[in-house]
Write a protein that holds these residues in place. Structure first.
Motif, PDB file in Angstrom:
ATOM      1  N   ASP A   8      66.872  18.139  22.918  1.00  0.00           N
ATOM      2  CA  ASP A   8      67.487  17.601  21.698  1.00  0.00           C
ATOM      3  C   ASP A   8      66.495  17.628  20.532  1.00  0.00           C
ATOM      4  N   LEU A   9      65.236  17.280  20.804  1.00  0.00           N
ATOM      5  CA  LEU A   9      64.222  17.287  19.748  1.00  0.00           C
ATOM      6  C   LEU A   9      63.902  18.712  19.297  1.00  0.00           C
ATOM      7  N   ILE A  10      63.854  19.630  20.237  1.00  0.00           N
ATOM      8  CA  ILE A  10      63.600  21.032  19.895  1.00  0.00           C
ATOM      9  C   ILE A  10      64.733  21.558  19.003  1.00  0.00           C
ATOM     10  N   MET A  11      65.981  21.270  19.364  1.00  0.00           N
ATOM     11  CA  MET A  11      67.109  21.758  18.580  1.00  0.00           C
ATOM     12  C   MET A  11      67.144  21.117  17.193  1.00  0.00           C
ATOM     13  N   GLN A  13      64.495  20.307  15.445  1.00  0.00           N
ATOM     14  CA  GLN A  13      63.487  21.044  14.674  1.00  0.00           C
ATOM     15  C   GLN A  13      64.000  22.432  14.289  1.00  0.00           C
ATOM     16  N   ILE A  14      64.684  23.080  15.201  1.00  0.00           N
ATOM     17  CA  ILE A  14      65.260  24.398  14.927  1.00  0.00           C
ATOM     18  C   ILE A  14      66.279  24.313  13.799  1.00  0.00           C
ATOM     19  N   ASN A  15      67.172  23.333  13.884  1.00  0.00           N
ATOM     20  CA  ASN A  15      68.229  23.213  12.882  1.00  0.00           C
ATOM     21  C   ASN A  15      67.685  22.864  11.504  1.00  0.00           C
ATOM     22  N   LEU A  16      66.631  22.072  11.475  1.00  0.00           N
ATOM     23  CA  LEU A  16      66.056  21.674  10.198  1.00  0.00           C
ATOM     24  C   LEU A  16      65.248  22.790   9.553  1.00  0.00           C
ATOM     25  N   HIS A  17      64.464  23.501  10.369  1.00  0.00           N
ATOM     26  CA  HIS A  17      63.483  24.421   9.801  1.00  0.00           C
ATOM     27  C   HIS A  17      63.761  25.893  10.107  1.00  0.00           C
ATOM     28  N   ASN A  18      64.873  26.165  10.800  1.00  0.00           N
ATOM     29  CA  ASN A  18      65.313  27.529  11.105  1.00  0.00           C
ATOM     30  C   ASN A  18      64.463  28.224  12.162  1.00  0.00           C
ATOM     31  N   ARG A  19      63.225  27.826  12.306  1.00  0.00           N
ATOM     32  CA  ARG A  19      62.361  28.431  13.311  1.00  0.00           C
ATOM     33  C   ARG A  19      61.305  27.408  13.728  1.00  0.00           C
ATOM     34  N   VAL A  20      60.791  27.538  14.926  1.00  0.00           N
ATOM     35  CA  VAL A  20      59.744  26.634  15.411  1.00  0.00           C
ATOM     36  C   VAL A  20      58.662  27.454  16.092  1.00  0.00           C
ATOM     37  N   LEU A  21      57.458  26.929  16.085  1.00  0.00           N
ATOM     38  CA  LEU A  21      56.338  27.540  16.791  1.00  0.00           C
ATOM     39  C   LEU A  21      56.090  26.779  18.083  1.00  0.00           C
ATOM     40  N   THR A  22      55.796  27.514  19.135  1.00  0.00           N
ATOM     41  CA  THR A  22      55.494  26.889  20.420  1.00  0.00           C
ATOM     42  C   THR A  22      54.344  25.901  20.287  1.00  0.00           C
ATOM     43  N   SER A  23      53.304  26.276  19.551  1.00  0.00           N
ATOM     44  CA  SER A  23      52.133  25.404  19.394  1.00  0.00           C
ATOM     45  C   SER A  23      52.496  24.088  18.724  1.00  0.00           C
ATOM     46  N   ASP A  24      53.406  24.134  17.749  1.00  0.00           N
ATOM     47  CA  ASP A  24      53.829  22.903  17.075  1.00  0.00           C
ATOM     48  C   ASP A  24      54.628  22.013  18.017  1.00  0.00           C
ATOM     49  N   LEU A  25      55.470  22.623  18.845  1.00  0.00           N
ATOM     50  CA  LEU A  25      56.270  21.840  19.789  1.00  0.00           C
ATOM     51  C   LEU A  25      55.396  21.193  20.852  1.00  0.00           C
ATOM     52  N   VAL A  26      54.363  21.894  21.296  1.00  0.00           N
ATOM     53  CA  VAL A  26      53.417  21.328  22.263  1.00  0.00           C
ATOM     54  C   VAL A  26      52.807  20.047  21.704  1.00  0.00           C
ATOM     55  N   GLN A  27      52.409  20.110  20.439  1.00  0.00           N
ATOM     56  CA  GLN A  27      51.785  18.949  19.798  1.00  0.00           C
ATOM     57  C   GLN A  27      52.808  17.839  19.562  1.00  0.00           C
ATOM     58  N   LEU A  28      54.000  18.208  19.108  1.00  0.00           N
ATOM     59  CA  LEU A  28      55.030  17.217  18.793  1.00  0.00           C
ATOM     60  C   LEU A  28      55.504  16.468  20.036  1.00  0.00           C
ATOM     61  N   LEU A  29      55.702  17.208  21.134  1.00  0.00           N
ATOM     62  CA  LEU A  29      56.276  16.613  22.339  1.00  0.00           C
ATOM     63  C   LEU A  29      55.230  16.190  23.370  1.00  0.00           C
ATOM     64  N   ASN A  30      53.977  16.581  23.106  1.00  0.00           N
ATOM     65  CA  ASN A  30      52.866  16.192  23.992  1.00  0.00           C
ATOM     66  C   ASN A  30      53.105  16.653  25.433  1.00  0.00           C
ATOM     67  N   VAL A  31      53.480  17.929  25.557  1.00  0.00           N
ATOM     68  CA  VAL A  31      53.670  18.534  26.877  1.00  0.00           C
ATOM     69  C   VAL A  31      52.921  19.863  26.900  1.00  0.00           C
ATOM     70  N   SER A  32      52.903  20.511  28.044  1.00  0.00           N
ATOM     71  CA  SER A  32      52.171  21.764  28.173  1.00  0.00           C
ATOM     72  C   SER A  32      52.919  22.919  27.520  1.00  0.00           C
ATOM     73  N   GLU A  33      52.182  23.983  27.232  1.00  0.00           N
ATOM     74  CA  GLU A  33      52.793  25.178  26.652  1.00  0.00           C
ATOM     75  C   GLU A  33      53.789  25.799  27.631  1.00  0.00           C
ATOM     76  N   ASP A  34      53.499  25.767  28.920  1.00  0.00           N
ATOM     77  CA  ASP A  34      54.426  26.304  29.921  1.00  0.00           C
ATOM     78  C   ASP A  34      55.752  25.544  29.906  1.00  0.00           C
ATOM     79  N   THR A  35      55.684  24.227  29.730  1.00  0.00           N
ATOM     80  CA  THR A  35      56.909  23.422  29.662  1.00  0.00           C
ATOM     81  C   THR A  35      57.754  23.825  28.464  1.00  0.00           C
ATOM     82  N   ILE A  36      57.113  24.005  27.327  1.00  0.00           N
ATOM     83  CA  ILE A  36      57.851  24.404  26.122  1.00  0.00           C
ATOM     84  C   ILE A  36      58.458  25.788  26.305  1.00  0.00           C
TER      85      ILE A  36
END
Length: 248
Positions: A8-11, A13-36
């Motif tokens: 839900d949080l990823i979507m 960010q996608i809807n607001l900004h049209n695109r997301v970076l994996t690195s930003d999501l890792v930091q935002l959600l505090n999970v591993s890059e593999d999880t993202i």
């Protein structure tokens, strides 16, 4: 955090900004890059986003002509209608890309006589439907992520334009940090566009207000009009009321 909450949080960010970076999501959600990466793949498999190298894109951003996929379309149509009075016959207008700009083009008066420069092939195609509008698509490298042309050749061409009005969408807008984005190339384009016009209007759905991305485009003082779907007197817009900025 549960997977459903992450999705839900990823979507959002996608809807607001049209695109997301994996690195930003890792930091935002505090999970591993593999999880993202797994989350993005699952969302892509469900046709909720488009997975690309280093992140993901909104389906509406990639398929600009499918009105059903446009996020917050009603708000963007409202913004488009409020922007139309800024556009007059005989103007030279410079535009960026994105779904809000495309909605604006769809609302233009049928008999408008004007010249439009744009870096977006999608915007150019919509503009070409108007008999009295001259359309100049600025060519260069094509960004698959942002769906606009970019690069040194594009910036050189933009710098030679003296437009009456520049119309831009934005990824984020903040009363202190101004306009920001995540893509270095797009930042350089927007900076050049703002320097190539007499007046600049930023078209921004209210959900993007009070948000900030990593790269600065311009302070509020460089913008002349802010157009949102909110009533111009809304208290939510009070932090943006500065002398040089007219709120529509």
């Amino acid at each position: 955090m549960l997977k459903k909450e992450r999705h839900d949080l990823i979507m959002r960010q996608i809807n607001l900004h049209n695109r997301v970076l994996t690195s930003d999501l890792v930091q935002l959600l505090n999970v591993s890059e593999d999880t993202i990466r797994r989350d993005l793949q699952e969302l892509a498999d469900n046709n909720q986003l488009i997975k690309v190298h280093g992140g993901a894109l909104s389906t509406s951003y990639q398929s600009s002509f499918n009105d059903q996929n446009v996020y917050a379309r009603d708000a963007k149509i409202c913004i488009a209608k409020k922007t139309i009075p800024l556009i007059k016959d005989g103007m030279v207008i410079l535009t960026g890309g994105g779904t809000t700009i495309i909605e604006l083009v769809k609302q233009l008066p049928e008999n408008l006589q004007a010249t439009f420069f744009t870096i977006s092939p999608f915007v150019a195609i919509e503009l070409a439907k108007y008999a009295k509008i001259e359309v100049i698509l600025i060519g260069g490298l094509f960004s698959k992520n942002s769906q606009v042309t970019y690069g040194g050749h594009v910036i050189t061409q933009l710098s030679e334009i003296n437009a009456d009005l520049c119309l831009l969408g934005t990824s984020a807008m903040h009363p202190v940090n101004g306009l920001t984005d995540t893509d270095w190339e797009i930042n350089q384009l927007k900076k050049t566009m703002l320097n190539s016009c007499k007046f600049a209007a930023v078209l921004c759905i209210s959900e993007k207000l009070n948000t900030t991305q990593r790269l600065k485009v311009a302070p509020l003082e460089n913008i002349h009009y802010l157009v949102t779907e909110l009533d111009g007197t809304s208290a939510e817009l009070d932090p943006y009321r500065i002398k040089s900025l007219m709120i529509l």
